[in-house]
Scaffold this motif. Structure first.
Motif, PDB file in Angstrom:
ATOM      1  N   ASP A 103       0.850  -1.187   0.000  1.00 25.10           N
ATOM      2  CA  ASP A 103       0.000   0.000   0.000  1.00 25.10           C
ATOM      3  C   ASP A 103       0.887   1.239   0.000  1.00 25.10           C
ATOM      4  OD1 ASP A 103      -2.258  -1.545   0.093  1.00 25.10           O
ATOM      5  OD2 ASP A 103      -2.513  -1.370   2.255  1.00 25.10           O
ATOM      6  N   PHE A 104       0.508   2.210  -0.788  1.00 14.65           N
ATOM      7  CA  PHE A 104       1.269   3.447  -0.888  1.00 14.65           C
ATOM      8  C   PHE A 104       0.464   4.590  -0.279  1.00 14.65           C
ATOM      9  CE2 PHE A 104       3.056   0.891  -4.250  1.00 14.65           C
ATOM     10  CZ  PHE A 104       4.394   1.202  -4.219  1.00 14.65           C
ATOM     11  N   TYR A 105       1.187   5.538   0.317  1.00 10.88           N
ATOM     12  CA  TYR A 105       0.530   6.783   0.705  1.00 10.88           C
ATOM     13  C   TYR A 105       0.114   7.477  -0.582  1.00 10.88           C
ATOM     14  CZ  TYR A 105       2.397   6.791   5.489  1.00 10.88           C
ATOM     15  OH  TYR A 105       2.688   6.504   6.788  1.00 10.88           O
ATOM     16  N   GLU A 106      -1.103   7.960  -0.634  1.00  9.75           N
ATOM     17  CA  GLU A 106      -1.514   8.738  -1.803  1.00  9.75           C
ATOM     18  C   GLU A 106      -1.395  10.226  -1.519  1.00  9.75           C
ATOM     19  OE1 GLU A 106      -5.038   7.601  -3.878  1.00  9.75           O
ATOM     20  OE2 GLU A 106      -4.777   5.498  -3.320  1.00  9.75           O
ATOM     21  N   ASP A 107      -1.604  10.609  -0.267  1.00 13.04           N
ATOM     22  CA  ASP A 107      -1.491  11.999   0.160  1.00 13.04           C
ATOM     23  C   ASP A 107      -0.792  12.036   1.509  1.00 13.04           C
ATOM     24  OD1 ASP A 107      -3.207  13.908  -1.603  1.00 13.04           O
ATOM     25  OD2 ASP A 107      -4.414  12.104  -1.362  1.00 13.04           O
ATOM     26  N   LYS A 108      -0.016  13.075   1.712  1.00 11.04           N
ATOM     27  CA  LYS A 108       0.670  13.268   2.987  1.00 11.04           C
ATOM     28  C   LYS A 108       0.832  14.767   3.183  1.00 11.04           C
ATOM     29  CE  LYS A 108       4.927  11.824   5.294  1.00 11.04           C
ATOM     30  NZ  LYS A 108       6.275  11.258   5.052  1.00 11.04           N
ATOM     31  N   VAL A 109       0.440  15.273   4.341  1.00 12.96           N
ATOM     32  CA  VAL A 109       0.567  16.691   4.647  1.00 12.96           C
ATOM     33  C   VAL A 109       1.542  16.827   5.805  1.00 12.96           C
ATOM     34  CG1 VAL A 109      -0.642  18.765   5.410  1.00 12.96           C
ATOM     35  CG2 VAL A 109      -1.767  17.176   3.841  1.00 12.96           C
ATOM     36  N   GLU A 110       2.525  17.704   5.642  1.00  9.42           N
ATOM     37  CA  GLU A 110       3.522  17.914   6.687  1.00  9.42           C
ATOM     38  C   GLU A 110       3.627  19.393   7.014  1.00  9.42           C
ATOM     39  OE1 GLU A 110       7.086  15.595   6.670  1.00  9.42           O
ATOM     40  OE2 GLU A 110       6.363  14.432   4.963  1.00  9.42           O
ATOM     41  N   PHE A 111       3.938  19.662   8.286  1.00  8.89           N
ATOM     42  CA  PHE A 111       4.018  21.027   8.801  1.00  8.89           C
ATOM     43  C   PHE A 111       5.456  21.312   9.220  1.00  8.89           C
ATOM     44  CE2 PHE A 111      -0.150  19.294   9.417  1.00  8.89           C
ATOM     45  CZ  PHE A 111      -0.996  20.310   9.029  1.00  8.89           C
ATOM     46  N   PHE A 112       5.919  22.518   8.918  1.00 12.48           N
ATOM     47  CA  PHE A 112       7.288  22.921   9.222  1.00 12.48           C
ATOM     48  C   PHE A 112       7.265  24.302   9.877  1.00 12.48           C
ATOM     49  CE2 PHE A 112       7.232  20.204   5.545  1.00 12.48           C
ATOM     50  CZ  PHE A 112       8.241  19.286   5.798  1.00 12.48           C
ATOM     51  N   GLU A 113       8.260  24.551  10.742  1.00  8.84           N
ATOM     52  CA  GLU A 113       8.395  25.873  11.350  1.00  8.84           C
ATOM     53  C   GLU A 113       9.862  26.160  11.621  1.00  8.84           C
ATOM     54  OE1 GLU A 113       5.844  25.464  14.731  1.00  8.84           O
ATOM     55  OE2 GLU A 113       7.397  24.514  15.932  1.00  8.84           O
ATOM     56  N   ALA A 114      10.207  27.448  11.591  1.00 10.13           N
ATOM     57  CA  ALA A 114      11.589  27.851  11.829  1.00 10.13           C
ATOM     58  C   ALA A 114      11.627  29.348  12.118  1.00 10.13           C
ATOM     59  CB  ALA A 114      12.460  27.523  10.628  1.00 10.13           C
ATOM     60  N   GLU A 115      12.767  29.791  12.631  1.00  4.70           N
ATOM     61  CA  GLU A 115      12.938  31.218  12.926  1.00  4.70           C
ATOM     62  C   GLU A 115      13.630  31.967  11.789  1.00  4.70           C
ATOM     63  OE1 GLU A 115      14.475  32.017  16.793  1.00  4.70           O
ATOM     64  OE2 GLU A 115      12.877  30.911  17.784  1.00  4.70           O
ATOM     65  N   SER A 116      13.974  31.253  10.704  1.00  5.38           N
ATOM     66  CA  SER A 116      14.505  31.936   9.519  1.00  5.38           C
ATOM     67  C   SER A 116      13.974  31.223   8.277  1.00  5.38           C
ATOM     68  CB  SER A 116      16.033  31.944   9.515  1.00  5.38           C
ATOM     69  OG  SER A 116      16.556  30.717   9.078  1.00  5.38           O
ATOM     70  N   ILE A 117      13.841  31.989   7.212  1.00  6.89           N
ATOM     71  CA  ILE A 117      13.314  31.422   5.973  1.00  6.89           C
ATOM     72  C   ILE A 117      14.286  30.387   5.413  1.00  6.89           C
ATOM     73  CG2 ILE A 117      14.232  33.214   4.449  1.00  6.89           C
ATOM     74  CD1 ILE A 117      10.779  31.619   4.106  1.00  6.89           C
ATOM     75  N   LYS A 118      15.590  30.603   5.583  1.00  7.34           N
ATOM     76  CA  LYS A 118      16.595  29.663   5.089  1.00  7.34           C
ATOM     77  C   LYS A 118      16.475  28.317   5.801  1.00  7.34           C
ATOM     78  CE  LYS A 118      20.381  28.200   3.102  1.00  7.34           C
ATOM     79  NZ  LYS A 118      20.091  27.147   2.161  1.00  7.34           N
ATOM     80  N   VAL A 119      16.319  28.324   7.119  1.00  6.56           N
ATOM     81  CA  VAL A 119      16.173  27.080   7.876  1.00  6.56           C
ATOM     82  C   VAL A 119      14.877  26.374   7.472  1.00  6.56           C
ATOM     83  CG1 VAL A 119      15.856  26.091  10.188  1.00  6.56           C
ATOM     84  CG2 VAL A 119      17.591  27.844   9.801  1.00  6.56           C
ATOM     85  N   LEU A 120      13.811  27.137   7.263  1.00  5.55           N
ATOM     86  CA  LEU A 120      12.538  26.555   6.825  1.00  5.55           C
ATOM     87  C   LEU A 120      12.707  25.866   5.465  1.00  5.55           C
ATOM     88  CD1 LEU A 120       9.477  26.274   7.467  1.00  5.55           C
ATOM     89  CD2 LEU A 120       9.152  28.331   6.088  1.00  5.55           C
ATOM     90  N   GLU A 121      13.353  26.550   4.531  1.00  7.57           N
ATOM     91  CA  GLU A 121      13.592  25.961   3.209  1.00  7.57           C
ATOM     92  C   GLU A 121      14.432  24.692   3.321  1.00  7.57           C
ATOM     93  OE1 GLU A 121      15.441  29.123   1.030  1.00  7.57           O
ATOM     94  OE2 GLU A 121      13.519  29.985   0.434  1.00  7.57           O
ATOM     95  N   ASP A 122      15.461  24.709   4.159  1.00 14.30           N
ATOM     96  CA  ASP A 122      16.318  23.533   4.326  1.00 14.30           C
ATOM     97  C   ASP A 122      15.523  22.352   4.876  1.00 14.30           C
ATOM     98  OD1 ASP A 122      18.445  25.001   3.381  1.00 14.30           O
ATOM     99  OD2 ASP A 122      19.336  25.343   5.369  1.00 14.30           O
ATOM    100  N   LYS A 123      14.640  22.605   5.844  1.00 17.90           N
ATOM    101  CA  LYS A 123      13.813  21.538   6.410  1.00 17.90           C
ATOM    102  C   LYS A 123      12.890  20.934   5.348  1.00 17.90           C
ATOM    103  CE  LYS A 123      13.493  23.080  11.232  1.00 17.90           C
ATOM    104  NZ  LYS A 123      12.552  23.508  12.296  1.00 17.90           N
TER     105      LYS A 123
END
Length: 79
Positions: A8-28
């Motif tokens: 069985d495969f995941y068809e949809d997956k939603v993930e949440f991210f947070e950071a104190e800088s846009i660069k760290v957020l992009e890296d995550k």
């Protein structure tokens, strides 16, 4: 003893991210994109926000919706 392999495969997956800088957020987010490639998931959409606290500090968050990659001529999800 028998081995049961669940394909069985995941068809949809939603993930949440947070950071104190846009660069760290992009890296995550980029790191998780690489991990999800192994699950055959690709980015479907990204929503992001920036909040400025009372102390002037910025806080960034994002929601990334991943969907199962559709390969040409393939029906992995069984549909």
């Amino acid at each position: 003893m028998s081995l049961h392999l669940n394909l069985d495969f995941y068809e949809d997956k939603v993930e949440f991210f947070e950071a104190e800088s846009i660069k760290v957020l992009e890296d995550k987010i980029h790191a998780q994109i690489e991990i999800n490639k192994a699950l055959m998931l690709s980015v479907h959409s990204v929503n992001h926000q920036m909040y400025v606290g009372e102390d002037g500090r910025r806080f960034y968050s994002a929601v990334v919706h991943f969907k199962l990659k559709q390969l040409a001529g393939s029906s992995l999800s069984g549909k």
